[in-house]
Design a protein around this motif. Structure first.
Motif, mmCIF file in Angstrom:
data_model
loop_
_atom_site.group_PDB
_atom_site.id
_atom_site.type_symbol
_atom_site.label_atom_id
_atom_site.label_comp_id
_atom_site.label_asym_id
_atom_site.label_seq_id
_atom_site.Cartn_x
_atom_site.Cartn_y
_atom_site.Cartn_z
ATOM 1 N N MET A 1 8.632 0.056 21.896
ATOM 2 C CA MET A 1 8.756 -0.284 20.507
ATOM 3 C C MET A 1 10.242 -0.422 20.164
ATOM 4 O O MET A 1 11.049 0.443 20.495
ATOM 5 N N LYS A 2 10.579 -1.490 19.484
ATOM 6 C CA LYS A 2 11.963 -1.740 19.124
ATOM 7 C C LYS A 2 12.246 -1.215 17.723
ATOM 8 O O LYS A 2 11.333 -1.094 16.893
ATOM 9 N N ALA A 3 13.497 -0.917 17.470
ATOM 10 C CA ALA A 3 13.890 -0.415 16.154
ATOM 11 C C ALA A 3 13.623 -1.454 15.072
ATOM 12 O O ALA A 3 13.249 -1.104 13.950
ATOM 13 N N SER A 4 13.791 -2.721 15.400
ATOM 14 C CA SER A 4 13.532 -3.766 14.407
ATOM 15 C C SER A 4 12.051 -3.799 14.016
ATOM 16 O O SER A 4 11.720 -4.092 12.863
ATOM 17 N N THR A 8 10.417 -2.680 9.928
ATOM 18 C CA THR A 8 9.564 -3.538 9.104
ATOM 19 C C THR A 8 8.287 -2.831 8.654
ATOM 20 O O THR A 8 7.589 -3.341 7.788
ATOM 21 N N MET A 9 7.995 -1.674 9.210
ATOM 22 C CA MET A 9 6.774 -0.940 8.864
ATOM 23 C C MET A 9 6.928 -0.220 7.521
ATOM 24 O O MET A 9 8.028 0.170 7.144
ATOM 25 N N THR A 15 3.777 6.770 9.403
ATOM 26 C CA THR A 15 3.057 8.038 9.534
ATOM 27 C C THR A 15 1.897 7.911 10.517
ATOM 28 O O THR A 15 1.692 8.790 11.359
ATOM 29 N N ASP A 16 1.162 6.819 10.419
ATOM 30 C CA ASP A 16 0.037 6.591 11.338
ATOM 31 C C ASP A 16 0.517 6.433 12.775
ATOM 32 O O ASP A 16 -0.075 6.997 13.704
ATOM 33 N N GLU A 17 1.584 5.668 12.960
ATOM 34 C CA GLU A 17 2.127 5.445 14.302
ATOM 35 C C GLU A 17 2.656 6.748 14.890
ATOM 36 O O GLU A 17 2.484 7.020 16.079
ATOM 37 N N ILE A 53 10.948 6.645 15.222
ATOM 38 C CA ILE A 53 10.129 6.580 14.011
ATOM 39 C C ILE A 53 10.570 7.634 13.006
ATOM 40 O O ILE A 53 10.671 7.361 11.805
ATOM 41 N N LYS A 54 10.852 8.838 13.483
ATOM 42 C CA LYS A 54 11.307 9.892 12.576
ATOM 43 C C LYS A 54 12.632 9.523 11.911
ATOM 44 O O LYS A 54 12.830 9.768 10.730
ATOM 45 N N THR A 55 13.524 8.928 12.675
ATOM 46 C CA THR A 55 14.828 8.541 12.137
ATOM 47 C C THR A 55 14.675 7.482 11.051
ATOM 48 O O THR A 55 15.227 7.614 9.957
#
Length: 66
Positions: A1-4, A8-9, A15-17, A53-55
């Motif tokens: 998974m990329k930061a970009s 966009t989420m 939270t789901d991811e 994701i947390k960041t």
């Protein structure tokens, strides 16, 4: 998974991811303990995706407050 992709989420999607990745991390930990883990690199990738994701989630929460 990329930061970009993560940026966009929405917050709900993040939270789901995060929940999905935590569950996968739990399963990978058990596979490693029982000797069934074949792709050891996946453990590192999942850990980094969780951190990513947390960041991004914290950044978005900070922007929402401001």
């Amino acid at each position: 998974m990329k930061a970009s992709d993560v940026k966009t989420m929405t917050q709900d999607e993040l939270t789901d991811e995060l929940a999905k990745l935590k569950k996968e991390q739990f399963n990978l930990r058990f596979q490693r303990a029982t000797g069934q883990l074949e792709n050891t690199a996946r453990v590192r990738k999942v850990r980094r995706d969780i951190a990513r994701i947390k960041t991004i989630s914290r950044l978005k929460a900070g922007e929402a407050k401001a």
